[in-house]
Write a protein that holds these residues in place. Structure first.
Motif, PDB file in Angstrom:
ATOM      1  N   ASP A 183       0.933  -1.293  -0.119  1.00 40.16           N
ATOM      2  CA  ASP A 183      -0.071   0.154  -0.067  1.00 40.16           C
ATOM      3  C   ASP A 183       0.662   1.119   0.059  1.00 40.16           C
ATOM      4  OD1 ASP A 183      -2.321  -1.632  -0.067  1.00 40.16           O
ATOM      5  OD2 ASP A 183      -2.687  -1.298   2.140  1.00 40.16           O
ATOM      6  N   ASP A 184       1.975   1.323   0.773  1.00 40.49           N
ATOM      7  CA  ASP A 184       2.862   2.535   0.761  1.00 40.49           C
ATOM      8  C   ASP A 184       3.577   2.717  -0.591  1.00 40.49           C
ATOM      9  OD1 ASP A 184       2.260   2.671   3.414  1.00 40.49           O
ATOM     10  OD2 ASP A 184       4.050   1.651   4.031  1.00 40.49           O
ATOM     11  N   GLU A 185       3.789   1.563  -1.167  1.00 43.09           N
ATOM     12  CA  GLU A 185       4.514   1.780  -2.569  1.00 43.09           C
ATOM     13  C   GLU A 185       3.274   2.380  -3.506  1.00 43.09           C
ATOM     14  OE1 GLU A 185       8.051  -1.309  -3.273  1.00 43.09           O
ATOM     15  OE2 GLU A 185       6.080  -2.321  -2.942  1.00 43.09           O
ATOM     16  N   ILE A 186       2.179   1.869  -3.259  1.00 42.20           N
ATOM     17  CA  ILE A 186       1.086   2.348  -4.468  1.00 42.20           C
ATOM     18  C   ILE A 186       0.763   3.690  -4.021  1.00 42.20           C
ATOM     19  CG2 ILE A 186      -1.279   2.257  -4.530  1.00 42.20           C
ATOM     20  CD1 ILE A 186      -1.038  -0.957  -4.333  1.00 42.20           C
ATOM     21  N   LEU A 187       0.800   4.245  -2.934  1.00 41.77           N
ATOM     22  CA  LEU A 187       0.690   5.678  -2.428  1.00 41.77           C
ATOM     23  C   LEU A 187       1.907   6.412  -3.007  1.00 41.77           C
ATOM     24  CD1 LEU A 187      -0.551   5.627   1.153  1.00 41.77           C
ATOM     25  CD2 LEU A 187      -1.979   6.277  -0.823  1.00 41.77           C
ATOM     26  N   GLN A 188       3.012   5.723  -3.266  1.00 42.26           N
ATOM     27  CA  GLN A 188       4.272   6.628  -3.482  1.00 42.26           C
ATOM     28  C   GLN A 188       4.015   6.590  -5.234  1.00 42.26           C
ATOM     29  OE1 GLN A 188       7.646   4.262  -2.349  1.00 42.26           O
ATOM     30  NE2 GLN A 188       7.667   4.920  -0.302  1.00 42.26           N
ATOM     31  N   ILE A 189       3.611   5.546  -5.800  1.00 45.60           N
ATOM     32  CA  ILE A 189       3.328   5.611  -7.359  1.00 45.60           C
ATOM     33  C   ILE A 189       2.197   6.759  -7.337  1.00 45.60           C
ATOM     34  CG2 ILE A 189       2.498   4.321  -9.356  1.00 45.60           C
ATOM     35  CD1 ILE A 189       3.599   1.781  -7.818  1.00 45.60           C
ATOM     36  N   LEU A 190       1.391   6.758  -6.863  1.00 49.10           N
ATOM     37  CA  LEU A 190       0.201   7.746  -7.210  1.00 49.10           C
ATOM     38  C   LEU A 190       0.874   9.134  -7.080  1.00 49.10           C
ATOM     39  CD1 LEU A 190      -2.811   5.918  -5.702  1.00 49.10           C
ATOM     40  CD2 LEU A 190      -2.298   6.301  -7.994  1.00 49.10           C
ATOM     41  N   ALA A 191       1.510   9.321  -5.865  1.00 53.79           N
ATOM     42  CA  ALA A 191       2.063  10.878  -5.635  1.00 53.79           C
ATOM     43  C   ALA A 191       2.883  11.226  -6.858  1.00 53.79           C
ATOM     44  CB  ALA A 191       2.825  10.692  -4.167  1.00 53.79           C
ATOM     45  N   LYS A 192       3.683  10.317  -7.020  1.00 53.15           N
ATOM     46  CA  LYS A 192       4.607  10.521  -8.328  1.00 53.15           C
ATOM     47  C   LYS A 192       4.010  10.887  -9.703  1.00 53.15           C
ATOM     48  CE  LYS A 192       8.385   8.564 -11.187  1.00 53.15           C
ATOM     49  NZ  LYS A 192       9.012   7.213 -11.267  1.00 53.15           N
ATOM     50  N   MET A 193       2.755  10.060  -9.925  1.00 52.75           N
ATOM     51  CA  MET A 193       1.943  10.551 -11.044  1.00 52.75           C
ATOM     52  C   MET A 193       1.357  11.543 -10.765  1.00 52.75           C
ATOM     53  SD  MET A 193       0.343   6.524 -11.632  1.00 52.75           S
ATOM     54  CE  MET A 193      -0.228   7.063 -13.242  1.00 52.75           C
ATOM     55  N   VAL A 194       0.658  12.306  -9.674  1.00 53.34           N
ATOM     56  CA  VAL A 194       0.162  13.523  -9.452  1.00 53.34           C
ATOM     57  C   VAL A 194       1.464  14.569  -9.837  1.00 53.34           C
ATOM     58  CG1 VAL A 194      -0.706  15.161  -7.845  1.00 53.34           C
ATOM     59  CG2 VAL A 194      -1.619  12.555  -8.135  1.00 53.34           C
ATOM     60  N   LYS A 195       2.368  14.246  -9.294  1.00 53.64           N
ATOM     61  CA  LYS A 195       3.484  15.293  -9.466  1.00 53.64           C
ATOM     62  C   LYS A 195       4.006  15.670 -10.832  1.00 53.64           C
ATOM     63  CE  LYS A 195       8.151  16.635  -8.051  1.00 53.64           C
ATOM     64  NZ  LYS A 195       9.502  16.043  -7.327  1.00 53.64           N
ATOM     65  N   GLN A 196       3.799  14.391 -11.608  1.00 53.53           N
ATOM     66  CA  GLN A 196       4.060  14.450 -13.189  1.00 53.53           C
ATOM     67  C   GLN A 196       2.959  15.167 -13.812  1.00 53.53           C
ATOM     68  OE1 GLN A 196       4.434  10.479 -14.095  1.00 53.53           O
ATOM     69  NE2 GLN A 196       6.597  10.188 -13.875  1.00 53.53           N
ATOM     70  N   ARG A 197       1.952  15.077 -13.487  1.00 59.56           N
ATOM     71  CA  ARG A 197       0.784  15.662 -14.196  1.00 59.56           C
ATOM     72  C   ARG A 197       0.665  17.219 -13.707  1.00 59.56           C
ATOM     73  NH1 ARG A 197       1.347  11.846 -16.028  1.00 59.56           N
ATOM     74  NH2 ARG A 197      -0.226  10.089 -16.574  1.00 59.56           N
ATOM     75  N   GLU A 198       0.979  17.643 -12.625  1.00 61.48           N
ATOM     76  CA  GLU A 198       1.217  18.896 -12.204  1.00 61.48           C
ATOM     77  C   GLU A 198       2.154  19.747 -12.788  1.00 61.48           C
ATOM     78  OE1 GLU A 198       1.565  18.629  -8.076  1.00 61.48           O
ATOM     79  OE2 GLU A 198      -0.596  18.638  -7.461  1.00 61.48           O
ATOM     80  N   GLU A 199       3.574  18.976 -13.096  1.00 62.53           N
ATOM     81  CA  GLU A 199       4.705  19.650 -13.815  1.00 62.53           C
ATOM     82  C   GLU A 199       4.171  19.813 -15.149  1.00 62.53           C
ATOM     83  OE1 GLU A 199       7.775  17.090 -12.882  1.00 62.53           O
ATOM     84  OE2 GLU A 199       8.121  17.930 -10.867  1.00 62.53           O
ATOM     85  N   SER A 200       3.618  18.710 -15.976  1.00 57.41           N
ATOM     86  CA  SER A 200       3.172  18.872 -17.346  1.00 57.41           C
ATOM     87  C   SER A 200       2.095  19.988 -17.667  1.00 57.41           C
ATOM     88  CB  SER A 200       2.538  17.559 -17.652  1.00 57.41           C
ATOM     89  OG  SER A 200       3.544  16.561 -17.496  1.00 57.41           O
ATOM     90  N   ALA A 201       1.045  20.164 -16.404  1.00 56.01           N
ATOM     91  CA  ALA A 201       0.229  21.104 -16.795  1.00 56.01           C
ATOM     92  C   ALA A 201       0.852  22.603 -16.569  1.00 56.01           C
ATOM     93  CB  ALA A 201      -0.963  21.019 -15.849  1.00 56.01           C
ATOM     94  N   LYS A 202       1.696  22.788 -15.626  1.00 58.68           N
ATOM     95  CA  LYS A 202       2.209  23.906 -15.546  1.00 58.68           C
ATOM     96  C   LYS A 202       3.220  24.288 -16.994  1.00 58.68           C
ATOM     97  CE  LYS A 202       5.799  26.682 -12.742  1.00 58.68           C
ATOM     98  NZ  LYS A 202       6.181  27.082 -13.755  1.00 58.68           N
ATOM     99  N   ALA A 203       3.786  23.284 -17.624  1.00 64.50           N
ATOM    100  CA  ALA A 203       4.544  23.292 -18.804  1.00 64.50           C
ATOM    101  C   ALA A 203       3.823  23.823 -20.024  1.00 64.50           C
ATOM    102  CB  ALA A 203       5.456  22.206 -19.158  1.00 64.50           C
TER     103      ALA A 203
END
Length: 77
Positions: free
Chosen positions: A41-61
């Protein structure tokens, strides 16, 4: 959630859920290769957090590149 999105033909949720499922599956495969258990579950939360961060960075770009329609799509995902 994936089956529900498929049944309702939800054009926004379905690709996002597939991306999440693929990322978790990739981590499971990597863990199996290293002799570990499937993703916790902790790894899944890390994966989701990474995906959210990627989407935020892409949206800003996209915003910086004057592409608001693509930025909105990234935020929806």
């Amino acid at each position: 959630a994936l089956k529900s999105a498929m049944k309702t033909q939800d054009k926004r949720r379905l690709p996002t859920l597939r991306l999440i499922q693929a990322a978790i599956h990739d981590r499971d495969i990597a863990n199996r290769g290293a002799g570990k258990e499937p993703a916790s579950d902790d790894e899944i939360l890390q994966i989701l957090a990474k995906m959210v961060k990627q989407r935020e960075e892409s949206a800003k770009a996209f915003d910086d590149g004057k592409r608001p329609e693509l930025a909105a799509q990234e935020r929806d995902e």
